[in-house]
Design a protein around this motif. Structure first.
Motif, short mmCIF file in Angstrom:
data_model
loop_
_atom_site.label_atom_id
_atom_site.label_comp_id
_atom_site.label_asym_id
_atom_site.label_seq_id
_atom_site.Cartn_x
_atom_site.Cartn_y
_atom_site.Cartn_z
N ASN A 28 -3.40 -3.38 10.66
CA ASN A 28 -3.70 -4.27 9.30
C ASN A 28 -5.29 -4.95 10.14
OD1 ASN A 28 -2.82 -6.19 6.84
ND2 ASN A 28 -4.11 -7.14 8.24
N THR A 29 -6.26 -4.93 9.25
CA THR A 29 -7.47 -5.46 9.73
C THR A 29 -8.08 -6.28 8.38
OG1 THR A 29 -9.74 -5.01 10.61
CG2 THR A 29 -8.89 -3.31 9.27
N THR A 30 -8.72 -7.52 9.03
CA THR A 30 -9.51 -8.27 8.10
C THR A 30 -11.07 -7.49 7.43
OG1 THR A 30 -10.44 -9.70 9.54
CG2 THR A 30 -8.42 -10.24 8.65
N GLY A 31 -11.49 -6.60 8.17
CA GLY A 31 -12.75 -6.17 8.01
C GLY A 31 -12.92 -5.37 6.97
N PHE B 178 -4.59 -0.79 6.54
CA PHE B 178 -4.79 -1.74 5.51
C PHE B 178 -5.69 -2.79 5.75
CE2 PHE B 178 -3.82 -5.70 3.22
CZ PHE B 178 -3.62 -5.22 1.88
N VAL B 179 -6.75 -2.92 5.04
CA VAL B 179 -7.85 -3.63 5.29
C VAL B 179 -7.89 -4.75 4.13
CG1 VAL B 179 -10.34 -4.00 5.07
CG2 VAL B 179 -9.40 -1.68 5.73
N GLY B 180 -7.66 -5.94 4.74
CA GLY B 180 -7.46 -7.24 4.12
C GLY B 180 -6.41 -8.23 4.62
N ALA B 181 -5.68 -9.02 3.65
CA ALA B 181 -4.65 -9.60 3.97
C ALA B 181 -3.55 -8.96 4.21
CB ALA B 181 -4.47 -11.03 3.08
N PRO C 15 -0.09 -7.32 3.84
CA PRO C 15 0.76 -7.08 2.74
C PRO C 15 2.13 -7.56 3.07
CG PRO C 15 0.51 -5.12 3.75
CD PRO C 15 -0.65 -6.00 4.54
N PRO C 16 2.93 -7.85 1.91
CA PRO C 16 4.40 -8.55 2.39
C PRO C 16 5.24 -7.75 2.88
CG PRO C 16 4.02 -8.42 -0.15
CD PRO C 16 2.86 -7.79 0.68
N ARG C 17 5.32 -6.39 2.46
CA ARG C 17 6.15 -5.20 3.26
C ARG C 17 5.29 -4.18 3.72
NH1 ARG C 17 10.21 -3.91 -1.00
NH2 ARG C 17 8.40 -4.32 -2.25
N TRP C 18 5.13 -3.75 4.72
CA TRP C 18 4.12 -2.43 5.27
C TRP C 18 4.83 -1.60 6.06
CZ3 TRP C 18 0.64 0.36 4.54
CH2 TRP C 18 -0.48 0.75 5.62
N PRO C 19 5.29 -0.44 5.76
CA PRO C 19 5.58 -0.17 4.44
C PRO C 19 6.62 -0.37 3.68
CG PRO C 19 6.34 1.67 5.77
CD PRO C 19 5.50 0.73 6.77
N PRO D 249 0.87 -1.10 -0.05
CA PRO D 249 -0.03 0.06 -0.06
C PRO D 249 0.88 1.48 0.05
CG PRO D 249 -0.36 -1.09 2.21
CD PRO D 249 0.53 -2.06 1.30
N ILE D 250 1.96 1.25 0.79
CA ILE D 250 2.69 2.70 0.62
C ILE D 250 4.32 2.15 0.52
CG2 ILE D 250 3.73 4.35 2.27
CD1 ILE D 250 1.14 4.41 3.59
#
Length: 151
Positions: A148-151, A123-126, A128-132, A106-107
């Motif tokens: 990070n949230t799954t909602g 970040f909404v969802g699975a 990410p591999p690197r954040w940021p 995302p960033i």
């Protein structure tokens, strides 16, 4: 160098675009409470262009929603100035990212970026591999309170 500064974009809705950027010499610009849906590039972009150094300085990206879109600094480095900070004093705060492919980040903070604050973004969802994602030559990056949230 042309001056492109003191711009504010607030409460806008951008849909199905390719690029939204502050392209060289963007100074004191802000994007606030806006939404980006399906954009390939949203960025402050500092560069060496038409024979001159054009950094992007003090941009803020706050409280925006990015759906299937990512936010990144871009530095097009020229051999005349390889150590220059092309993107300087950028703030990414309180943004929300949705529906990104898990392979995308995302960033992203590019090399030759300096004084970047990345905080309280969601970040909404699975996960990410690197954040940021932070480039190995990016300097003084502060990243905290991102979640990070799954909602």
């Amino acid at each position: 160098m042309p001056f492109r500064g003191h711009m504010a974009f607030e409460g806008n809705v951008f849909v199905n675009g390719t690029t939204f950027q502050f392209f060289g010499a963007g100074v004191d610009c802000a994007v606030v409470n806006s939404s980006f849906d399906t954009f390939s590039r949203v960025s402050p972009w500092g560069l060496w262009y038409q024979g001159g150094f054009q950094p992007t300085l003090r941009t803020q990206w706050r409280d925006n929603v990015f759906s299937d879109s990512s936010l990144r600094t871009i530095a097009s480095v020229n051999a005349n100035c390889t150590d220059c900070a092309y993107v300087l004093a950028t703030t990414f705060r309180g943004n929300q990212f949705r529906h990104l492919e898990t392979a995308r980040t995302p960033i992203s903070i590019a090399d030759n970026s300096d004084l970047t604050v990345v905080e309280k973004n969601v970040f909404v969802g699975a996960a990410p591999p690197r954040w940021p994602a932070i480039g190995s030559n990016a300097t003084r990056v502060v990243a905290h309170g991102n979640s990070n949230t799954t909602g």
